[in-house]
Design an enzyme around this catalytic site. Structure first.
Site, short mmCIF file in Angstrom:
data_model
loop_
_atom_site.label_atom_id
_atom_site.label_comp_id
_atom_site.label_asym_id
_atom_site.label_seq_id
_atom_site.Cartn_x
_atom_site.Cartn_y
_atom_site.Cartn_z
N THR A 1 7.61 5.48 1.17
CA THR A 1 6.56 5.33 2.06
C THR A 1 5.56 4.25 1.63
O THR A 1 4.90 4.64 0.63
CB THR A 1 5.84 6.57 2.58
OG1 THR A 1 6.67 7.60 2.92
CG2 THR A 1 5.10 6.30 3.67
N LYS B 1 1.05 -1.23 -0.19
CA LYS B 1 0.01 0.08 0.10
C LYS B 1 1.07 1.18 0.00
O LYS B 1 2.17 1.34 0.43
CB LYS B 1 -0.98 0.04 1.37
CG LYS B 1 -0.46 0.57 2.28
CD LYS B 1 -0.89 2.08 2.56
CE LYS B 1 0.12 3.05 3.15
NZ LYS B 1 -0.17 4.42 3.11
N GLU C 1 -0.92 9.83 -5.47
CA GLU C 1 -1.72 10.70 -5.26
C GLU C 1 -1.70 11.85 -6.13
O GLU C 1 -0.62 12.60 -6.49
CB GLU C 1 -1.67 11.38 -3.74
CG GLU C 1 -2.14 10.33 -2.87
CD GLU C 1 -1.67 10.88 -1.38
OE1 GLU C 1 -1.16 11.97 -1.21
OE2 GLU C 1 -2.16 10.27 -0.35
#
Lengths: 385, 385
Positions: free
Chosen positions: A181, A170, A261
């Protein structure tokens, strides 16, 4: 199938209300052996979340029975109460599985500062229900339960001569090395001892997750875990296993990049003929982190001047007046000067290739990044509200 | 009055068509003495524009007769042709003024890679017309001719006991230390020798322009120049001159911050109780460059977790569980944990104060930065097209 593709593993994903969206939020992955080998690499951020502090100790002996992961709260900067929550998560998992708490890893992801009593009670409920629902088909559910702003779950499987490596990941923001991350769990039924598991994992992450730099922001909660069941009974060739593990890690890295994102371009920055691999990485990362370059790519502008300006901020050996830059196959800069017109570069495809030829040495490296977009700003200005 | 506020200087700003907008684009500032002292600091980017390469040599002897600045093209990565353009600019200026070319500084700003024959002929035309129009009232016109994406000209004047320091600056993007990307010219009629001029300038920029970090992107064309005419005949007190110069530099820095491309917040990051001033700067800069923090401020979100995550990426001495963070006077993080609710922070004003208390030592530093906005992305995705 993700983490249950390899033999010897069960997994689950359950919903306990940690996310306001009501989507699954706790995943459990259990190693049924016969081996219980584990290795992990962690964020190099010195501000570490409670699950990181716990897991670093728990994995030190190379034995991992199970891992519990939650989304909907990072349990970072939540004080001693937060650390006790992680500790209780491991203890409850161990108790239900009949193993030692010191062999349970914990991962959390979500907003920093989230980890109150409601969070704790829901995570512990997730442990109980997750263990009840463990299944050899649970890999998909687990991969969905660790999503935060991810638009899709990330899974990868590679099978070779009788053994398999599978993984889930994820991550959609705060993607920067040391690690990029993310939470990643990789399982294998190959027979690997703990020192080799650690070495294989470090080697594979060094050229995959550690070279994904979406937004230059390093997280407090990164963890990539490898769990080895040995259930296939097969001891693989070392090179074959290393290659297969690298393939899974790179595949998951690219899935993370593709889902970053707000991104509208997946940018692959290849640095060639550097003096060393470290310098190639330094150059690629400097370009990947340059907001002006990233905004230009969003605007479909082959602004090679910003590439050179970014290289100039590094300590890498190079001659500014002997650098070539290619974008999507068009050499826009030759020997530090203008070459073909920037208008010749078609930057409308999502996949964008930038090639930097330093003409100094024999080393190269590839960095994966994304552009800087309106949607990135929007998502990250509104994330916690 | 900008650069002509001090006695002994003339200046001008003319329009020669370097900018597609038809706005003024060449500025000339001439020192009429009696002193012809000059000092300058330059970008630390290793990829340097041609005017930087020229000016570094020209200022080395501490003598500067005049400076020519153009907007509408950075003359960076334009090869030997571009360097010859800079050289010809200095030679033509020197010839018309009857001085040595080696005492002429040149600055350029605009798009990297711009510096063709049309550029050259227009800059040289600008030199001729600029010198024709030199005036003791030309400071305002000069300050307007160096603007690129600036929405307003930046000027500052400080007068003390019979002597004056005046300055002009341009800069709205690529604002990051070493220097913050900018062109700045400061003039004074105080009597200062060349070695002191250099020392005063370095000291003043270190705590002003070098601590402005709007977007983390370091330019190829930065130059801050101090020109000393001594025309007041007054040798100022050393501390008084240093303080006045620092005041002008900080005032211009804040004007640059306030006009940063697309910004909606001027963020002042104060780091206190660090082990050293360098570490305070490192911590402040790390937060200032964190896109997630910057996007959160744009979204009026007091996301202190992103502050701590950014501190964790530094090498500075700190204990993540003993850091306090204040935003606009509200302590949102105490000892590395949540304190007052983030909703209590009013981030709607443009001026935003972030205070980080490391509780380690006695040193502090202040970094000026901006938020990451839709408009920043927009302006920088469309700049060159």
């Amino acid at each position: 199938m993700s983490v249950t593709a390899a033999q010897g593993f069960t997994a689950s994903g359950v919903t306990v209300g940690l996310k306001s969206t009501g989507k699954p939020d706790v995943a459990v992955v259990v190693n049924d052996g016969p081996l219980k080998v584990g290795a992990a690499v962690f964020t190099s951020n010195r501000a570490k979340a409670n699950p990181i502090i716990w897991s670093q100790q728990a994995v030190a002996d190379g034995v991992v029975e199970a891992i519990v992961l939650n989304s909907g709260g990072a349990n970072c900067f939540t004080g001693s109460f937060g650390f006790q929550t992680t500790h209780q998560t491991a203890e409850k998992t161990a108790s239900l599985l009949g193993v030692s708490p010191g062999d349970i890893l914990v991962c959390s992801t979500g907003l920093i500062g989230t980890g109150d009593e409601i969070f704790r009670s829901r995570v512990l409920e997730g442990v109980a229900r997750g263990i009840e629902q463990l299944s050899v088909d649970g890999g998909v559910a687990a991969s969905e339960a660790i999503m935060t702003t991810d638009s899709k779950a990330k899974r990868s499987v590679v099978s070779r001569d009788g053994w398999t490596i599978g993984g889930m990941a994820k991550g959609a923001g705060m993607l920067a090395p040391g690690l990029a991350t993310m939470l990643v769990v990789i399982t294998t039924d190959a027979v690997i001892d703990s020192s080799n598991a650690d070495a294989y994992l470090r080697a594979a992450t060094r050229t995959s997750f550690d070279r994904l730099d979406s937004d230059g922001c390093m997280s407090t909660n990164d963890q990539v875990t490898l769990m080895v069941s040995g259930a296939s009974g097969i001891s693989p060739d070392a090179d074959a296993f290393a290659a297969a593990l690298a393939e899974v890690c790179l595949d998951l890295s690219k899935q993370l990049q593709a889902d970053a994102e707000g991104a509208s371009h997946n940018i692959t920055i290849r640095v060639e003929h550097a003096a060393s691999e470290d310098e190639a990485v330094e150059v690629g990362r400097s370009v990947a982190r340059n907001n002006l370059f990233k905004a230009a790519i969003f605007g479909n502008d082959a602004n090679w001047g910003r590439v050179l300006a970014a290289i100039g901020t590094t300590d890498a050996e190079f001659d500014p007046y002997n650098v070539d830059v290619w974008m999507n196959g068009v050499r826009v800069c030759a020997e530090g000067g203008p070459d073909r017109p920037r208008e010749d570069v078609d930057l409308t495809p999502r996949a964008t290739d930038v090639l930097i030829d330093l003409k100094i040495g024999d080393s190269s490296a590839t960095i994966l990044t994304n552009d800087l977009t309106h949607d990135y700003v929007h998502e990250n200005s509104a994330y916690s509200s």
